[in-house]
Design a protein around this motif. Structure first.
Motif, short mmCIF file in Angstrom:
data_model
loop_
_atom_site.label_atom_id
_atom_site.label_comp_id
_atom_site.label_asym_id
_atom_site.label_seq_id
_atom_site.Cartn_x
_atom_site.Cartn_y
_atom_site.Cartn_z
N SER A 7 6.55 10.15 -5.34
CA SER A 7 7.34 11.18 -4.67
C SER A 7 8.83 10.96 -4.89
CB SER A 7 7.03 11.15 -3.17
OG SER A 7 7.92 11.99 -2.50
N ALA A 8 9.53 12.05 -5.19
CA ALA A 8 10.97 11.94 -5.48
C ALA A 8 11.77 11.54 -4.25
CB ALA A 8 11.47 13.28 -6.02
N SER A 9 11.21 11.75 -3.07
CA SER A 9 11.98 11.49 -1.85
C SER A 9 12.35 10.02 -1.69
CB SER A 9 11.20 11.97 -0.62
OG SER A 9 9.96 11.30 -0.58
N ALA A 10 11.63 9.13 -2.38
CA ALA A 10 11.92 7.70 -2.25
C ALA A 10 13.07 7.26 -3.16
CB ALA A 10 10.66 6.91 -2.58
N PHE A 11 13.62 8.18 -3.94
CA PHE A 11 14.65 7.80 -4.93
C PHE A 11 15.90 8.65 -4.75
CE2 PHE A 11 10.43 7.02 -6.54
CZ PHE A 11 10.52 5.70 -6.96
N SER A 12 17.06 8.03 -5.08
CA SER A 12 18.30 8.78 -4.80
C SER A 12 18.72 9.66 -5.97
CB SER A 12 19.42 7.82 -4.40
OG SER A 12 19.54 6.82 -5.37
N ASN A 13 18.18 9.42 -7.17
CA ASN A 13 18.50 10.32 -8.28
C ASN A 13 17.39 10.30 -9.33
OD1 ASN A 13 19.03 8.20 -10.29
ND2 ASN A 13 20.82 7.74 -9.02
N ARG A 14 17.53 11.24 -10.28
CA ARG A 14 16.51 11.45 -11.29
C ARG A 14 16.27 10.21 -12.16
NH1 ARG A 14 14.62 16.20 -12.42
NH2 ARG A 14 16.37 17.30 -11.50
N ARG A 15 17.36 9.50 -12.50
CA ARG A 15 17.21 8.34 -13.38
C ARG A 15 16.45 7.20 -12.68
NH1 ARG A 15 21.10 5.80 -15.94
NH2 ARG A 15 20.36 6.07 -18.08
N GLU A 16 16.73 7.04 -11.39
CA GLU A 16 16.01 6.00 -10.62
C GLU A 16 14.52 6.34 -10.54
OE1 GLU A 16 17.31 5.04 -6.67
OE2 GLU A 16 19.29 4.47 -7.42
N TYR A 17 14.25 7.61 -10.30
CA TYR A 17 12.85 8.05 -10.23
C TYR A 17 12.18 7.77 -11.57
CZ TYR A 17 8.79 11.19 -9.86
OH TYR A 17 7.51 11.70 -9.86
N VAL B 17 8.62 5.07 -15.58
CA VAL B 17 8.44 4.29 -16.81
C VAL B 17 7.70 2.98 -16.47
CG1 VAL B 17 9.64 2.96 -18.60
CG2 VAL B 17 10.40 5.28 -18.05
N ALA B 18 8.08 2.34 -15.38
CA ALA B 18 7.43 1.07 -14.99
C ALA B 18 5.94 1.29 -14.77
CB ALA B 18 8.09 0.51 -13.73
N LEU B 19 5.62 2.40 -14.12
CA LEU B 19 4.23 2.74 -13.85
C LEU B 19 3.46 3.00 -15.15
CD1 LEU B 19 2.58 3.15 -11.28
CD2 LEU B 19 3.37 5.51 -11.22
N LEU B 20 4.10 3.72 -16.05
CA LEU B 20 3.45 4.04 -17.33
C LEU B 20 3.24 2.78 -18.15
CD1 LEU B 20 5.51 7.27 -18.16
CD2 LEU B 20 3.13 7.18 -17.41
N GLN B 21 4.22 1.88 -18.10
CA GLN B 21 4.09 0.63 -18.86
C GLN B 21 2.99 -0.25 -18.28
OE1 GLN B 21 8.14 -0.77 -18.89
NE2 GLN B 21 8.63 0.38 -20.76
N GLN B 22 2.92 -0.24 -16.96
CA GLN B 22 1.86 -0.99 -16.28
C GLN B 22 0.48 -0.52 -16.76
OE1 GLN B 22 2.68 -0.78 -12.03
NE2 GLN B 22 0.48 -0.78 -11.66
N HIS B 23 0.35 0.75 -17.03
CA HIS B 23 -0.92 1.31 -17.49
C HIS B 23 -1.02 1.33 -19.02
CE1 HIS B 23 -2.76 2.66 -13.71
NE2 HIS B 23 -1.52 2.85 -13.29
N GLU B 24 -0.03 0.74 -19.69
CA GLU B 24 -0.01 0.61 -21.16
C GLU B 24 -0.24 1.95 -21.85
OE1 GLU B 24 -2.98 -2.42 -21.67
OE2 GLU B 24 -1.46 -3.99 -21.50
N SER C 19 14.78 12.70 -17.36
CA SER C 19 16.10 12.17 -17.71
C SER C 19 16.01 11.37 -19.01
CB SER C 19 16.63 11.27 -16.60
OG SER C 19 15.88 10.07 -16.61
N ASP C 20 17.14 10.91 -19.50
CA ASP C 20 17.18 10.08 -20.71
C ASP C 20 16.38 8.79 -20.53
OD1 ASP C 20 19.41 9.54 -18.83
OD2 ASP C 20 19.75 7.85 -20.19
N VAL C 21 16.21 8.35 -19.29
CA VAL C 21 15.46 7.11 -19.04
C VAL C 21 14.01 7.26 -19.54
CG1 VAL C 21 14.56 5.58 -17.22
CG2 VAL C 21 16.90 6.48 -17.07
N MET C 22 13.42 8.39 -19.24
CA MET C 22 12.05 8.65 -19.70
C MET C 22 12.02 8.97 -21.19
SD MET C 22 9.04 8.60 -18.40
CE MET C 22 8.06 9.90 -19.11
N ILE C 23 12.94 9.84 -21.61
CA ILE C 23 12.93 10.29 -23.02
C ILE C 23 13.09 9.09 -23.96
CG2 ILE C 23 14.05 11.82 -24.73
CD1 ILE C 23 13.03 13.48 -22.45
N SER C 24 14.00 8.16 -23.62
CA SER C 24 14.23 7.05 -24.54
C SER C 24 13.11 6.01 -24.47
CB SER C 24 15.60 6.40 -24.28
OG SER C 24 15.65 5.97 -22.96
#
Ligand code: GRF
Length: 206
Positions: free
Chosen positions: A63-73, A78-85, A99-104
């Motif tokens: 949920s986005a409500s736990a994060f203060s901005n798009r990059r943090e979310y 990304v951490a979750l996706l990496q955890q699931h390989e 955001s660029d965090v996901m795209i990159s």
């Protein structure tokens, strides 16, 4: 002889998940050699989560409500996706801009489906936009995701007619039929290494 490992997908959703269902069905029918490692929703009430549950697929709400901005979310995503390989990220009715965090983190490995013939009618309410504009044809577009809204290189499109008495509901249903046919096919092209990108153009190996 080296064997190719079955690739892992993550499907990101926000709603009913009929496209997720078409991917699940294609995998179960062995038309698609992949596993869905995780389904992630940004909304609590997405019916897509129930679909995942019914097929024994790991699923999670971020949920986005736990994060203060798009990059943090996106960093948490990304951490979750990496955890699931995860190898390939499939957006299927996911209503957040990346955001660029996901795209990159996943270059050329994030794919989206949009219910219009891009570059016409990007963004929200694509079917209503098509009806308001008065086009005779619309359809769906499957494309790589870049930093813009529905702007990435186009992989495949399907065309449907727009009828005089169409409502958003009837047009959406006609488009969705094509989406459910096309999305598994396009994922197969990616998974079998048949896609390459040259500038804006996506090349499909025969
Ligand atoms: C689809 O029409 C897709 O093109 C758009 O969102 C809708 C998702 O539908 N991005 P569903 O959740 O897969 O049923």
């Amino acid at each position: 002889m080296a064997t190719t490992a079955t690739k892992k997908l993550a499907v990101l959703v926000s709603g009913s998940g009929t496209n997720l269902q078409s991917i699940i069905d294609a995998i179960e029918a062995k038309e698609l050699d992949a596993t869905i490692a995780v389904v992630i929703s940004n909304t609590h009430d997405a019916f897509a989560l129930t679909r995942a549950e019914r097929h024994g697929i790991a699923n999670q709400i971020l949920s986005a409500s736990a994060f203060s901005n798009r990059r943090e979310y996106d960093a948490a995503l990304v951490a979750l996706l990496q955890q699931h390989e995860v190898d390939l990220v499939v957006l299927a009715g996911y209503m957040r801009i990346l955001s660029d965090v996901m795209i990159s983190a996943y270059p050329n490995a994030i794919i989206n489906i949009h219910p219009a013939l891009l570059p016409s009618f990007p963004g929200l309410h694509a079917q209503q936009q098509a009806l308001d504009y008065g086009v005779r044809f619309s359809g769906c577009t499957i494309h790589f995701v870049d930093g813009g809204t529905d702007t990435g290189p186009i992989i495949q499109q399907a065309v449907v007619p727009v009828l005089q008495d169409d409502t958003v509901g009837t047009l959406s249903a006609r488009i969705q039929k094509e989406e459910h046919r096309l999305y598994p096919q396009v994922l197969k092209l990616w998974l079998t290494g048949k896609l390459s990108i040259s500038g804006r153009n996506v090349l499909i190996q025969p």
